[in-house]
Design an enzyme around this catalytic site. Structure first.
Site, PDB file in Angstrom:
ATOM      1  N   ASP A   1       1.181  -1.288   0.115  1.00  0.00           N
ATOM      2  CA  ASP A   1       0.024  -0.262  -0.273  1.00  0.00           C
ATOM      3  C   ASP A   1       0.851   1.677   0.051  1.00  0.00           C
ATOM      4  OD1 ASP A   1      -2.339   2.084   0.697  1.00  0.00           O
ATOM      5  OD2 ASP A   1      -3.686  -0.336   0.278  1.00  0.00           O
TER       6      ASP A   1
ATOM      7  N   HIS B   1      -2.688   3.387  -4.619  1.00  0.00           N
ATOM      8  CA  HIS B   1      -2.165   2.724  -3.451  1.00  0.00           C
ATOM      9  C   HIS B   1      -0.929   2.591  -3.536  1.00  0.00           C
ATOM     10  CE1 HIS B   1      -5.683   2.772  -0.592  1.00  0.00           C
ATOM     11  NE2 HIS B   1      -6.321   1.997  -1.902  1.00  0.00           N
TER      12      HIS B   1
ATOM     13  N   GLU C   1      -9.517   2.054  -4.829  1.00  0.00           N
ATOM     14  CA  GLU C   1      -9.291   3.615  -5.119  1.00  0.00           C
ATOM     15  C   GLU C   1      -8.247   4.465  -5.604  1.00  0.00           C
ATOM     16  OE1 GLU C   1     -11.102   4.248  -0.717  1.00  0.00           O
ATOM     17  OE2 GLU C   1      -8.888   3.533  -0.344  1.00  0.00           O
TER      18      GLU C   1
HETATM   19  C1  TNX Z   1     -10.541   1.615   2.188  1.00  0.00           C
HETATM   20  S1  TNX Z   1     -11.399  -1.135   0.644  1.00  0.00           S
HETATM   21  C2  TNX Z   1      -9.932   0.839   1.626  1.00  0.00           C
HETATM   22  C3  TNX Z   1      -8.756   1.006   2.539  1.00  0.00           C
HETATM   23  C4  TNX Z   1      -8.350   1.975   3.591  1.00  0.00           C
HETATM   24  C5  TNX Z   1     -10.479   1.434   4.245  1.00  0.00           C
HETATM   25  C6  TNX Z   1     -10.634   2.023   5.788  1.00  0.00           C
HETATM   26  C7  TNX Z   1     -10.243  -0.573  -0.042  1.00  0.00           C
HETATM   27  C8  TNX Z   1     -10.276  -1.658  -0.681  1.00  0.00           C
HETATM   28  N1  TNX Z   1      -9.950   0.138   0.018  1.00  0.00           N
HETATM   29  O1  TNX Z   1      -7.767   1.050   1.411  1.00  0.00           O
HETATM   30  O2  TNX Z   1      -8.094   0.435   3.861  1.00  0.00           O
HETATM   31  O3  TNX Z   1     -10.995   1.806   3.492  1.00  0.00           O
HETATM   32  O4  TNX Z   1     -11.169   2.140   6.406  1.00  0.00           O
END
Ligand code: TNX
Length: 635
Positions: free
Chosen positions: A198, A274, A351
Site C-alpha cells: 500500500d 495505493h 480507490e
Molecule cells: C477503504 S476497502 C480502503 C482501504 C482503507 C479502508 C479504511 C478498500 C478496498 N480500500 O484502503 O484502509 O477503506 O476503512
C-alpha cells in the site's frame, strides 16, 4: 475401610466443584448438535488413534496442545483404536464435503470422522471448545478433564471464509502474522487475505526489484493520528526507519504454517492505486515520475468528499500507458505466483485516482489509440492486462469491486466492499456474471470502532458486534450461487500493534465466522450467540488473545426532536440495566434507571454519565458525555 469410604464421600462431594459444567457452546454453531447423557472423562495415558499418515501432523498438534495443561500424557498410535479416534473416511461421506466432520463423544471415548485433513482439524477445534477453558492455558491445571457426551454433524455454508490483515499501514512481524492465522483457524476460517502492499509500505521481498523493500518497506517514524493534517510529511534527510518486510523464505514459512491450519493465503498486491511505496522505490512506474516521492508516513495526502469520492494530492498510481509497468508487474507476479500455492492472487484495484492519468500525454495517446472515451475504462484496460499476466502464471484474479467499473473481464472474482453502493454494484455484478466475495463496509470493516465513541480508539465509523452478526452474504440483489463466501477486513491505519489487532478482531470475527460457516438463518438468534460469545471470551483470554469487551458498554443514540436533544440507551447484552446521571454523581443502582428516551436540557447541563449493571454489579465502562460533545449532537 471406614476411612476410605469417608474419603470417597469427600472426593465425590468436592469433585463437582471442580467439575466442568457440561455446556456445549460452539462458535461457529454446528449444523446439528445432539446432546447425550453423561460425559467422557480423560485418564492418564489415553491413546489418540489416527487412521492414516495424512493426519499424523494434526493429531500431533492436538496431542501437544492437550498434554500441556492436562499433564495426562496422551500419546498417538496409528490405526482406529484408542480413547480418541481420528478417522479419515474411505469411501468419503458426500454430506460432509471437503471440510465437514462428525464428532461423537460417549462415555467410553471420542470419535471424529471426516473426508479430509481439514475436516479432522475442524473436528478437533470443536472438541477443544468442549473441553474446560483451562485447555487454553500453558500451565498445568489441576482439574478433572472431561467433555459432555454429544453427537455433532457439521459442515460449512460457504467455501470462502476469510479474514484480511493490512500489514502495510502498520507492520506486523512474521510471528504475529502466524499468531493471527492460528487465532482465526480456531473459528474455522479458511482464507487469510494478506494485504501486503500500500502507500505506507511494500512488505514482500521481490528479488527482481530489491528497492521495493530496501526503500519501499520503510517510512519515517510518526506519532499522532494517522491520516490527519497535523501529521508531518517526511522531511528532507529524515531517516526512514519504521517498517519491515517478509523475506521470501519467511513468506514460505507462513504459507506452510497456514496450510497446516487449513488456511489458504490470498496475497494482495494493490495496484494501480495505493502504490506510493512502490513509486518511492521506482518513481518511473508513475505518470509524474516524481523522484521526491517518499513512502507515506500516515501524513494526509488525499481529500475525501463523501460517498467514496476523493482526490490524491500525491501521485500514488502506476502509469497504465507505460509498457515497462507491465514488464515490472510480470516479474512481480511471477515471484508472487511461485511463493503462494493457492489459485488466487488479489490485485487490488480500489480507490485509484485518475487525476494524474488525465493530464499525462502517454495516457491521452493510449486512450486515443484504443478509442477509450472515459478515464475509468483506462483502469479497465490496465486491469485486463494484469488479469492476462496473472493468468499466464496459472492463477486467477481477485479484485476490489471498482475493477468492474472499467469493464474488467468476469474471469476476475470480485471482492464487494462498497456497502453503501450495494444497490448499484450488486446488480452490475449479477448482470456481468461475476463471482463474489462479500465484505461490505457496514458489517465487515473491523477497522471501525466497536463500542461507545467516548471509550473506543477513534475511527471514522462504527461497527458493533451486532452489526457484524447481521452480515448477510446473499443480499436480495444477488443469488447464492454467485457468492463464494465472505470476509472481514482489518485495515490498520489506526492499529499500531498486534494486541490492538486482536482487540479489533475479537469478538467480531466470531460473528463473521458463524455467518459464513453455520446454516443460513443461524444469525437470527442474537441471544443465543451472545451467550456463546460470553462463554468464549474467558477462553480466548486464557489463550492469551486480547478480546474487546465493548458489548458491555451501552449503545448511546442521540435524536434531535423539535430542536431538543433526546437520548436513547440500549445494550447488546440481554439482562442488563442501564443507569444514568445528569448531576455529576457516579451512576449506581439508585441513580436514574433508563427505561425510555429522555430529554437533555442543554442549558447548564453538566456531564451525562451512563453505566450498565447486571446481577447487581457494574459491567463495562462508565461512559461520560461532556456538554461540548452533547451540543455537537445538535448540529
Ligand atoms: C477503504 S476497502 C480502503 C482501504 C482503507 C479502508 C479504511 C478498500 C478496498 N480500500 O484502503 O484502509 O477503506 O476503512
Amino acid at each position: 475401610m471406614k476411612f476410605y469410604s469417608g474419603l470417597t464421600i469427600f472426593i465425590l462431594s468436592v469433585i463437582p466443584v471442580f467439575c466442568w459444567s457440561q455446556e456445549i457452546q460452539i462458535i461457529p454453531k454446528p449444523v446439528s448438535i445432539e446432546p447425550q447423557n453423561g460425559q467422557f472423562i480423560f485418564k492418564k495415558g489415553i491413546k489418540i488413534g489416527y487412521s492414516n499418515d495424512s493426519i499424523r501432523e494434526i493429531a500431533t498438534w492436538f496431542m501437544t496442545k492437550f498434554n500441556r495443561p492436562t499433564s495426562l500424557e496422551a500419546n498417538l498410535q496409528k490405526g482406529n483404536s484408542g480413547e480418541i479416534i481420528l478417522d479419515v473416511n474411505s469411501p468419503k461421506n458426500p454430506e460432509l464435503a471437503n471440510e465437514g466432520y462428525e464428532l461423537e463423544v460417549n462415555t467410553s471415548g471420542i470419535l471424529i470422522k471426516a473426508n479430509s485433513k481439514t475436516g479432522i482439524f475442524y473436528g478437533l477445534q470443536t472438541l477443544t471448545q468442549l473441553l474446560p477453558p483451562g485447555i487454553e492455558s500453558n500451565s498445568n491445571q489441576q482439574i478433572e478433564w472431561s467433555v459432555p457426551c454429544v453427537k455433532i454433524k457439521d459442515f460449512p455454508r460457504f467455501s470462502y471464509r476469510g479474514m484480511m490483515l493490512d500489514v502495510s499501514r502498520h507492520f506486523f512481524t512474521k510471528e504475529e502474522v502466524k499468531k493471527y492465522i492460528e487465532e482465526i483457524s480456531r473459528y474455522k476460517f479458511n482464507r487469510f487475505h494478506w494485504h501486503l502492499t500500500d502507500d505506507n509500505g511494500w512488505r514482500i521481498e521481490i528479488k527482481s526489484f530489491p528497492r521495493l523493500t530496501s526503500v519501499g518497506a520503510w517510512r519515517v517514524p510518526r506519532t499522532g493520528t494517522f491520516g490527519s493534517a497535523d501529521r508531518k510529511a517526511p522531511q528532507k534527510g529524515e531517516k526512514a526507519n519504521y517498517g519491515g518486510f517478509y523475506t521470501q523464505q519467511e513468506i514460505r514459512e507462513v504459507v506452510e504454517f497456514a496450510k497446516g491450519k487449513g488456511i489458504e493465503i490470498i496475497p494482495e498486491i494493490d495496484i494501480p492505486g495505493h502504490c506510493m511505496a512502490a513509486i518511492a522505490a521506482y518513481p518511473e512506474l508513475s505518470c509524474t515520475k516524481d523522484t521526491n516521492t517518499r513512502v507515506n508516513a500516515g501524513n494526509k495526502f488525499s481529500d475525501w468528499f463523501g460517498n467514496g469520492t476523493f482526490k490524491m494530492n500525491v501521485d500514488n498510481s502506476l502509469n497504465p500507458s507505460d509498457e515497462k509497468v507491465y514488464q515490472f508487474l510480470d516479474k512481480v507476479f511471477e515471484e508472487i505466483a511461485l511463493l503462494f500455492p493457492g489459485k488466487y492472487i488479489h490485485v487490488g484495484g480500489d480507490e485509484c485516482y485518475k487525476g494524474f492519468w488525465e493530464k499525462d500525454q502517454g495516457c491521452k495517446d493510449l486512450m486515443e489509440k484504443l478509442k477509450i472515451r472515459h478515464i475509468e475504462d483506462l483502469q479497465g484496460y490496465f486491469m485486463n492486462r494484469v488479469k492476462d499476466i496473472i493468468k499466464s502464471k496459472g492463477k486467477k484474479v481477485i479484485g476490489w469491486d471498482e475493477v468492474m467499473e472499467g469493464g474488467m473481464s468476469n474471469a476476475a472474482t470480485i471482492m464487494f466492499w462498497r456497502g453503501w453502493q450495494a444497490k448499484d454494484i450488486l446488480p452490475m455484478a449479477k448482470k456481468g456474471g461475476y463471482k463474489l466475495i462479500m465484505t461490505p463496509t457496514n458489517t465487515n470493516y473491523f477497522d471501525y470502532y466497536q463500542g461507545d465513541q467516548t471509550i473506543e480508539p477513534p475511527v471514522y465509523a462504527s461497527l458493533r458486534l451486532k452489526n457484524a452478526y447481521s452480515f448477510n452474504p446473499v443480499p436480495p440483489e444477488i443469488d447464492e450461487k454467485m457468492v463464494l463466501g465472505g470476509q472481514s477486513n482489518l485495515w490498520t491505519e489506526k492499529v499500531e500493534n498486534f494486541r490492538h489487532a486482536e482487540y479489533m478482531t475479537f469478538p467480531r470475527a466470531w460473528a463473521t465466522s458463524e455467518v459464513l460457516w453455520s446454516p443460513k438463518g443461524t444469525n437470527s438468534d442474537w441471544n443465543d450467540f451472545i451467550k456463546r460469545v460470553e462463554f468464549h471470551m474467558p477462553r480466548a483470554e486464557m489463550a492469551g488473545i486480547k478480546v474487546a469487551k465493548s458489548i458491555y458498554d451501552p449503545i448511546v443514540e442521540f435524536k434531535k426532536i423539535k430542536g431538543e436533544l433526546w437520548v436513547e440507551l440500549n445494550s447488546e447484552v440481554p439482562g442488563t440495566e442501564i443507569y444514568y446521571t445528569l448531576d455529576e454523581s457516579m451512576p449506581d443502582q439508585k441513580s436514574n434507571k433508563y427505561s425510555t428516551a429522555f430529554f437533555i436540557p442543554l442549558e447548564g447541563t453538566p456531564n451525562l454519565r451512563i453505566r450498565a449493571f447486571r446481577n447487581q454489579k457494574p459491567i463495562g465502562n462508565l461512559l461520560t458525555y461532556n456538554v461540548e460533545l452533547l451540543k455537537s449532537k445538535m448540529k
